[in-house]
Design an enzyme around this catalytic site. Structure first.
Site, PDB file in Angstrom:
ATOM      1  CE  LYS A   1      37.682  40.601  45.074  1.00  0.00           C
ATOM      2  NZ  LYS A   1      38.865  39.866  45.480  1.00  0.00           N
TER       3      LYS A   1
ATOM      4  CE  LYS B   1      40.398  38.077  52.780  1.00  0.00           C
ATOM      5  NZ  LYS B   1      41.402  38.221  51.740  1.00  0.00           N
TER       6      LYS B   1
END
Lengths: 295, 295, 295, 295
Positions: A170, A238
């Site tokens: 990811k 983030k």
């Protein structure tokens, strides 16, 4: 098979709705209870705590914001682990650190359960339409057990390696997303300054070596100055913090990614953290004093 | 309709071969005569000069290296312009500066001919397979006249604006190509350092928001350390010089593109200018002392 | 006035030695006890713990590696705080985060003591020669109390604001140091490629607008390929992590600093973390495949 | 010894005034004649053309904007070369390309004259106060002949190598200047966001390893938001174009310099090209939406 879903945020609610829509037996939980109402209205049961959720379900999916949130949901008071036991499975769709993931997996394995790290890409549209890409780490057999249900919202479900590998993939995915967004921003700024018809330009190049999902999907949004998020700058940042921490830990230089992080940070300072990640273009616009697209 | 093709380089010979294969009446010319042999063997006629080429053809395509080369072919001694006249058309597939293009078009229009700037993308594979993207500037009617023939090698032929717009779109295209290549390089470096299976990683992410032509087509080549060029670093740098000159002229900042230019330049110093543009990854490898992929 | 010094690392031992040399009553402490031997030989007393050090001294200086180290020395078992009381003062020469500093100051103020954050610049030479620059945050009166002793190793002692301001100024200092080092690296690489006499080049420009401490002091070292550290890359990176965390917290873009962080990180991966921070030049050399200076 | 000076721009007029003030026999020339008035008022003679200037003087200094301007002054109609002959000397203080310099030197050497490339640093203040740094390339003996006169405005006059070396050293100088300016910009932006007293911060760090001419001299100007130029962004960019062309020719990567070029270019687009080169800080301010200093 009883399914649980913890986390009714912008991503989780779409995925859970697809599980319900597919006819599965679904129970949901969210910290702010009111967020579960639409799912309840659609036919889902509601659990009072992660512990209750895990106790009542065979497979529990999770999608919350950040590493500490997953740790709280999994291991906190009334956390999932209290309700887990042999044969149960947690599938974590959150994007968090790979090393924290390995600790969480070890903790649930102690009580005989298993953990799949399965972060997704495709944004909120993907969650709603059920067209997410899912990159999963952990035991292949556990993933296979979950796969029929993940197919309710994922069109591409890939086993990428052992525990933590899903999270690492990811991060790799996010590097591609944001540097591709930089490409789109620079390209459209040049096109604007060069007096081109921007939509015609996108059409002309998107099918060739310049093509990307970002160009085809977000390029026209930039041209229309439609900054509504698929994925917000705040969430992107983030994830980029996780990327840069991993890169620091692994000692690899990521100059492009790092530049994008700086540009997004400046946009957040301007209060644009809720815009979509394609609003990266605004950072270059600010620098250049030149606006892309518009009426 | 008689077609001419000037320039039998890595791109031009593939395009000309497709014209012959499509059954058109084709004459070719090249500065180094031997390069026309394969085309002659395939059935093309050979002209002795650009002037002769233009005199004998209705539409003459050109694909040579750089602005001065096009100027020489078009306006030099025995150049195309000597053979041009009313109703004739030049379609320039070279990537050159938009302002030079406007001067060249004006020059051929003086003798009643017309000029389409029609740079392509898709690399040498695209030229061979006839799957190029063509971005064309100039009179729409002239482009329509040429379109049936361009379809022999182009699957996407877009009219993007007046004279010079094709070149400007090509520069925009190159910004996308190289910054997407930076994305792929950083992503695979992180994946390598993170211990991932690189091909599985590409498979897992290429269908989602991280996807790009560069990732899907060149990513696996990087993993296999196959640096054979679709498009060489040397040619890429030639185009990036045009991009950076245009950006300077138009006063737009392109920090990512500019970083890539620096990295490619360093690779050229190491003698890697003949590698494909996906060998950008090697610059980050050099920095990091870490090799991506391999056996 | 009894002085204590905790931390006999590359910086602390030089400062403590200067206190002894100036005739002060000095007690030292270090986690690895043997490091206090040279100071003891020079006339310093040795304490068995930070608590004992603080209990026996009016002013205790600290210079250790990182935020957790200062926290351990100050607040851990047998930490300074156990021995502190009304009227006592801690002067922390470590470079740590400004927010941790504010927490540490509050903790010692609870027992009536005070805390000055007083990071330094000037490297190990500065510590040895007593020519450090000291940037101090906290109560001005407390700084004045310490000043006569700080003068044993600091030629410039500036009160820059309230608690934490010293640390923030130090981070600003580090931004300047590393981006100036980037300037020197790029300049010398260009000079090398351009065939110049590098030392003559430094001489010609260092007195004008191009001048910097880094150029005058580290430039000739780069040319001589003398990578011995004033300040190591490893320590520099520790400080740059603080810089980038502060920049993230404050939402300011630092593209140059961030680029340098990436380049240093790549050098650390190659095992060069013990080289001086001027070895940044090696990262550009790696990229360019060109060596600066030498015989 | 009769001295000539061609070019009464922001730099040339200060240098010429210092020659007059030192009591030398000075003749001046400028394309726009009115610019010679202040010098004439101060006692200089005025020539009608570069040819007349060179014919009447032993040593002729030149300081004009760019490579084509020097070529015009030296080799154009009524250029210096028409008036040059054996024993005469041209000292070119302009910053131009090293390769053009070698061609110009060869041209004047054909008529028995000599050429010293002698670009300067120190800005307009340095020209006025006579405190320039001069980096000279060419025959050492020719430089020695000119040195007594150059001392009227240069405090540091260094022979750095053969013809062209002066220009190359100047490019190296400009790399240092602009990357040091980036250091100052990032440092002050961080200081501002961190709530520091900016002038106190500069004072605290400028004497140590963070120190530079740029910080000491331009830092306080940035804090006061005084953007009056020592050296304008427009002139800086002209020089950076030479730097980047040389870097491209020599195949060395200059990522920091290249970033600064992009940032300055964006400021020029905003109409700030007349500001001093320390206004680089404004580019980061634009990005961050945060203003440094002020009342």
């Amino acid at each position: 098979m009883k399914l649980g879903y913890a986390g009714m945020g912008i991503m989780g609610r779409g995925m859970a709705a697809n599980l319900v829509r597919a006819g599965h037996d679904v129970t949901v939980w969210n910290r702010t209870t009111s967020r579960t109402d639409p799912l309840a209205a659609a036919g889902a049961k509601v659990a009072a705590s992660p512990a209750e959720l895990a106790a009542g379900c065979d497979i529990t999916m999770v999608c919350v914001s950040d590493t500490p949130d997953v740790e709280e949901v999994a291991l906190g008071d009334n956390g999932l682990s209290t309700g887990l036991g042999p044969g149960k499975l947690v599938v974590d769709h959150s994007t968090i650190s790979a090393s924290a993931t390995r600790r969480l997996a070890a903790a649930v394995q102690e009580v005989g359960a298993d953990w799949i790290d399965a972060p997704v890409s495709g944004g909120s549209e993907g969650a709603e339409r059920g067209t997410l890409s899912i990159m999963a780490g952990g035991e292949a057999a556990s993933l296979e057990r979950a796969r029929p249900y993940l197919e309710a919202y994922g069109t591409s479900i890939t086993h990428v390696g052992p525990t933590g590998a899903g999270q690492m993939v990811k991060l790799v995915n996010q590097v591609l997303v944001v540097v591709n967004a930089l490409a789109v921003s620079e390209a459209l700024l040049l096109a604007q300054a060069g007096g081109l018809d921007l939509n015609a330009t996108i059409e002309a190049v998107k099918g060739g070596g310049a093509g990307s999902w970002m160009l085809a999907n977000r390029g026209p949004q930039v041209v229309a100055r439609d900054w509504r998020p698929g994925f917000t700058i705040d969430l992107q940042q983030k994830d980029l913090r996780l990327v840069l921490e991993a890169a620091d830990e692994l000692a690899v230089p990521l100059p492009g990614t790092s530049l994008v992080f700086q540009l997004y940070r400046a946009l957040q300072r301007r209060g644009l953290g809720g815009d979509g990640n394609h609003a990266l273009a605004k950072a270059l616009e600010e620098l250049a004093g030149l606006e892309i697209g518009g009426a």
